[in-house]
Design a protein around this motif. Structure first.
Motif, PDB file in Angstrom:
ATOM      1  N   LEU A  97      -3.096   7.469   4.404  1.00  0.00           N
ATOM      2  CA  LEU A  97      -3.404   6.213   3.748  1.00  0.00           C
ATOM      3  C   LEU A  97      -4.667   6.376   2.911  1.00  0.00           C
ATOM      4  N   ALA A  98      -4.941   5.370   2.081  1.00  0.00           N
ATOM      5  CA  ALA A  98      -6.221   5.345   1.375  1.00  0.00           C
ATOM      6  C   ALA A  98      -7.337   5.244   2.403  1.00  0.00           C
ATOM      7  N   PRO A  99      -8.558   5.699   2.080  1.00  0.00           N
ATOM      8  CA  PRO A  99      -9.650   5.737   3.067  1.00  0.00           C
ATOM      9  C   PRO A  99      -9.885   4.429   3.803  1.00  0.00           C
ATOM     10  N   GLY A 100      -9.910   3.293   3.089  1.00  0.00           N
ATOM     11  CA  GLY A 100     -10.165   2.012   3.750  1.00  0.00           C
ATOM     12  C   GLY A 100      -9.080   1.643   4.736  1.00  0.00           C
ATOM     13  N   ARG A 151       0.858  -1.186   0.000  1.00  0.00           N
ATOM     14  CA  ARG A 151       0.000   0.000   0.000  1.00  0.00           C
ATOM     15  C   ARG A 151       0.889   1.229   0.000  1.00  0.00           C
ATOM     16  N   ILE A 152       0.349   2.326  -0.529  1.00  0.00           N
ATOM     17  CA  ILE A 152       1.107   3.573  -0.628  1.00  0.00           C
ATOM     18  C   ILE A 152       0.644   4.540   0.450  1.00  0.00           C
ATOM     19  N   VAL A 153       1.598   5.182   1.087  1.00  0.00           N
ATOM     20  CA  VAL A 153       1.312   6.244   2.051  1.00  0.00           C
ATOM     21  C   VAL A 153       1.725   7.562   1.394  1.00  0.00           C
ATOM     22  N   PHE A 154       0.765   8.432   1.154  1.00  0.00           N
ATOM     23  CA  PHE A 154       1.020   9.683   0.440  1.00  0.00           C
ATOM     24  C   PHE A 154       1.277  10.832   1.417  1.00  0.00           C
TER      25      PHE A 154
END
Length: 669
Positions: free
Chosen positions: A410-413, A399-402
């Protein structure tokens, strides 16, 4: 009334199984790491578009972002995450340290473009001293940042901006910098290890300073091997470099191929800088304008399908690399290089023009940059790092952490799962066990394995405290009786009786539950591949990608045009892990019974199966069938390997469209 009761029991059964499974959850040895790329802490200075007379200097911002990233990783470590290492996939900006060695009194000759071999001996010696001092200073600056890290193992590979002029022979300066970095870290007396995955080949002679692909294995985790691949020259920013660099580039690919022949590992992961796929910027350009115009003119040399690729290399170099990617031992490819400001450019490959081999698309992970380079004036920014988890079977989850407005998101989920885990920890520390258990249960729904494992482990601890009587008088005696191999006839009878009773009570409800939950589900079975070249696994990944794209499309249509219609749901891959988890954590035979019952609830109505048979090196035959619910449909096609990916996409779309029609009675097209 009976139906209401049945529904209640059906809802309770999975919850009970999950709670029992969480009683004694245990973690197994796996690998977690962080990939960062393109920090550009030495060279992010360039002319502004609006005013070419002014320079835009992002170096301090980039260094601050790197320091913030290290702090973020440290916070994750303190919160319970454990990272085995940090991998840096190129572009520190070492080239700038060579081009602009720090000196206030340089002569005109000393300001000339390196290499020093072009200068006379006296000037060359002075220039070498200036370069060495510049590399040492840069290494000390980076060592000061790395010293902040709680992760003590750092792996490096070179990027195109780390190698002067993108010429393989000038990788020597990168190697010199890495040695200075190792020395600087040691001077700081910190327990950090620097590993160059593309070290200097000490057996070579002359001034080539060729890189090698050095494999790395973690202590106690010998199944996994990490290989560095030096593709820093593969951009070939000048047309004439394609032929000049080709021999060295073929050698670098063969080095990786040779490492894969070793027999002391199961799974390989390759780190490099420039991904072989389309460049997001080139995709936006017209093929009648430069630089694509130049590439089209060289189609005979680079291949007719790769004009937008980040690699501008001879076709034989790409073909040799494709053989590496197809090796079934290779489970993950990790690269960087892009500076596109759109986050989706790093999250999927739907934006590309070119069709690449399925193995490339299923194995490649491109991380966003740390640097602000080329994004300062964009409406959106895509900067961050990639978290990676390697499972015991070698599979990759990431997963990507922006970095958004100085915050790491993180992405919402994923963000919600992390929030629930933190909330549960707060409840637990406050003595609110019931609220903590509920939050841990929500966090355990995460698709991210470390979060799920941490939540289940904490839930186990709570259950241990709250269910001591159950464990003492029920689970422990059953576990002992079963594991001891029937020490007494009574223990055997009790275990068998309880197992049969559990099956008898649960069976009717399981049948109803399985039928309801599997009605619109599609299971993509293992695609048989003969001989095994990894094509089957890549087709499964391709189906998942196509499913996600079509799901978004049908969701919009259902909302506006066809309310009440449904789209097939892919049976989650995690469903196969749950029975295994139950068997692992629930004592002895009881775990086997519960896992068997759980499997009976996992019955997708539709199944997709298939085979890919390689007839010759250049030709394959694909056969795919969808069955279930009294219907069946088959697709078959023989094609060249080059066309196989195109046909796989067509079949994936056709199979899902067929299921949409079947599920909705032929009324939704």
């Amino acid at each position: 009334m009976r139906n209401d009761t049945a529904k209640r029991v059906i809802r309770v059964v999975p919850i009970l199984l999950a709670l029992i499974a969480s009683l004694t959850v245990s973690s197994k040895a796996q690998v977690s790491f962080v990939q960062i790329t393109d920090p550009h802490i030495f060279d992010d200075v360039h002319q502004t578009e609006k005013n070419p007379s002014q320079n835009e200097d992002n170096v301090l911002e980039n260094r601050a972002a790197l320091a913030s990233l290290i702090g973020q990783i440290n916070e994750r470590e303190l919160a319970g995450s454990k990272f085995n290492f940090i991998a840096v996939t190129g572009d520190l900006g070492i080239e700038a340290l060579v081009l602009e060695p720090s000196s206030k009194d340089k002569t005109d000759a000393e300001k000339e473009t390196i290499p020093p071999a072009l200068l006379n001996d006296q000037i060359r010696d002075k220039q070498r001293e200036l370069i060495t001092n510049s590399l040492k200073k840069g290494a000390r600056d980076l060592a000061g940042l790395i010293a902040l890290s709680r992760v003590t193992l750092w792996l490096f590979v070179p990027g195109n901006n780390d190698v002067l002029g993108e010429l393989p022979r000038h990788v020597r300066y990168y190697h010199e910098f890495m040695k200075e970095l190792q020395a600087s870290v040691q001077e700081l007396n910190i327990k950090i290890k620097i590993v160059d995955l593309c070290p200097y080949d000490e057996t070579s002679t002359g001034a080539n300073y060729a890189s090698t692909s050095k494999p790395f294995q973690l202590d106690g985790l010998k199944d996994y091997i990490f290989i560095g691949f030096n593709d820093s020259s593969f951009k070939n920013k000048k047309d004439n470099l394609i032929e000049i660099n080709a021999a060295a580039q073929l050698n670098y690919v063969r080095q990786v191929s040779n490492q894969l022949q070793r027999g002391d590992f199961k799974y390989a992961y390759i780190f490099y800088h420039i991904p072989e796929i389309d460049d997001p910027w080139l995709v936006t350009q017209s093929r009648t304008d430069d630089p694509l115009k130049t590439r089209v003119a060289r189609a005979d040399l680079i291949g007719k399908s790769y004009f937008e690729s980040s690699w501008f290399v001879r076709n034989d170099v790409r073909e040799q690399w494709n053989l590496v990617v197809m090796n079934p031992k290779v489970k993950g490819l990790f690269a960087g290089h892009f500076h596109d400001s759109k986050p989706q450019s790093y999250q999927s490959f739907d934006w590309m023009r070119t069709n690449y081999p399925g193995e490339t698309l299923s194995k490649l992970y491109v991380a966003p940059p740390i640097a602000l380079r080329m994004q300062r004036h964009s409406l959106t920014h895509a900067r961050g790092f990639r978290e990676v988890f390697l499972d015991k079977d070698g599979s990759v989850k990431s997963r990507i952490v922006f970095l958004n407005n100085a915050q790491w998101d993180l992405a919402p989920g994923d963000a919600e799962s992390e929030r629930q885990l933190a909330l549960a920890q707060t409840y637990s520390a406050s003595g609110k066990k019931t609220e903590a258990a509920a939050a841990y249960a929500k966090a355990a729904e995460s698709s991210w394995p470390p979060t799920r494992t941490a939540a289940l482990a904490s839930l186990q601890q709570l259950n241990n405290e709250e269910n001591r009587w159950t464990r003492k008088y029920l689970l422990t005696p059953l576990s002992t009786g079963w594991s001891a191999g029937v020490n007494t006839f009574g223990a055997l009878l009790v275990t068998i009786a309880l197992s049969l009773l559990a099956i008898a009570i649960a069976w009717p409800f399981i049948q109803i539950y399985a039928e309801r939950t599997g009605r619109n589900k599609l299971r993509v079975n293992q695609i048989i591949d003969s001989p095994n070249r990894g094509l089957g696994a890549s087709f499964q990944q391709l189906i998942a990608q196509v499913h996600g794209t079509k799901a978004a499309h049908y969701k919009k249509r259902v909302w506006f045009d066809a309310p009440g219609k449904t789209f097939p749901v892919l049976a989650a891959s995690q469903s196969a892990e749950v029975p295994e988890l139950i068997e692992t954590v629930v004592p002895g035979g009881l775990g086997k019974v519960i896992a068997w019952l759980y499997r009976k609830t996992d019955k997708p109505r539709y199944n997709l199966s298939g085979t890919i048979q390689t007839v010759s090196f250049q030709r394959s035959s694909l056969f795919v069938a969808v069955s279930g619910g009294g219907t069946a449909k088959r697709w078959r096609r023989s094609s060249t390997l080059h066309d196989l990916t195109d046909y796989e996409v067509i079949v994936a779309h056709a199979a899902l469209d067929f299921l949409v029609k079947e599920i909705n009675g032929g009324r939704f097209r």
